[in-house]
Design a protein around this motif. Structure first.
Motif: not given
Length: 235
Positions: A166-170
């Motif tokens: 999630v940290a890399d996507t959002a």
């Protein structure tokens, strides 16, 4: 990162040389409690696979392995009933693993994904795949059970991997914008992200994590930057 065959395969492989006798093959299957083993040549290259189904043509194996009253499934009886190489008529005369085996073997490499392995097993109707290196040499074996274990990962382990992704996507949203819960392999996503495209990417990413059974997407977004794509949900 998705799991590969190397992550789940067994390296302590029971195998036989192509010149191994029928009795050696039968003893190995019985002693190791397996239903089939790879057959290799002098250079340890996989030539085929010999299984209990390949040995069923010989009455001696049926009686010893299953008992006098055993009858194989109808499909196996039909396959072995007709002539031709690979049939019961031909294999009943076989004396070595090379003569008894089914060839060529369906194999896979260590760097293949577990999804590729599962699809190959399903399409070929096999329960196991020998794992070979670039030169075709045996380095392991992967079974259906090995692949099933991928989907019984601990919920907290799955949650941790989803949160990292999630940290890399959002990237347009605050670090705490997405809440991730996992129950019996089902990922529940909630929260409010900045963009609709982020919500879509997060849900797709979560679905690709090994061990995830399903994703329940409850994400909302502040700005709808999706054009000509049906809205999946959100405010």
């Amino acid at each position: 990162m998705s799991m590969t065959v190397q992550d789940v395969m067994t390296t302590d492989v029971a195998s036989v040389h192509e010149d191994a006798s029928f009795h050696v093959v039968a003893e190995l299957l019985i002693d190791r409690g397996v239903s089939g083993v790879p057959v290799v040549d002098d250079d340890d290259r996989v030539q085929g696979v010999v299984s209990e189904a390949d040995l069923l043509a010989k009455e001696e194996f049926k009686e010893r392995y299953y008992g006098d009253d055993y009858r194989p499934p109808l499909r196996a009886r039909l396959r072995h009933a007709f002539g031709g190489e690979g049939s019961g008529f031909y294999k009943a005369k076989g004396e070595t693993a090379g003569q008894l085996m089914s060839a060529p073997a369906h194999v896979i490499t260590p760097d293949a994904s577990v999804v590729q392995a599962a699809r190959l097993m399903d399409s070929r109707g096999v329960k196991r795949l020998p794992v070979v290196d670039a030169d075709g040499r045996l380095v392991g074996i992967v079974s259906r059970l090995d692949l099933i274990r991928v989907f019984v990962r601990d919920d907290e382990e799955i949650r941790s991997q989803v949160m990292e992704s999630v940290a890399d996507t959002a990237v347009w949203s605050p670090p705490d914008a997405v809440t991730v819960r996992v129950s019996d392999g089902v990922v529940i996503l909630s929260g409010v992200v900045t963009r609709h495209t982020e919500a879509i990417a997060v849900a797709r990413m979560a679905a690709n994590v090994d061990g995830v059974v399903a994703v329940r997407d409850k994400l909302a977004w502040k700005h709808d930057d999706v054009v000509d794509i049906p809205v999946w949900g959100g405010a």
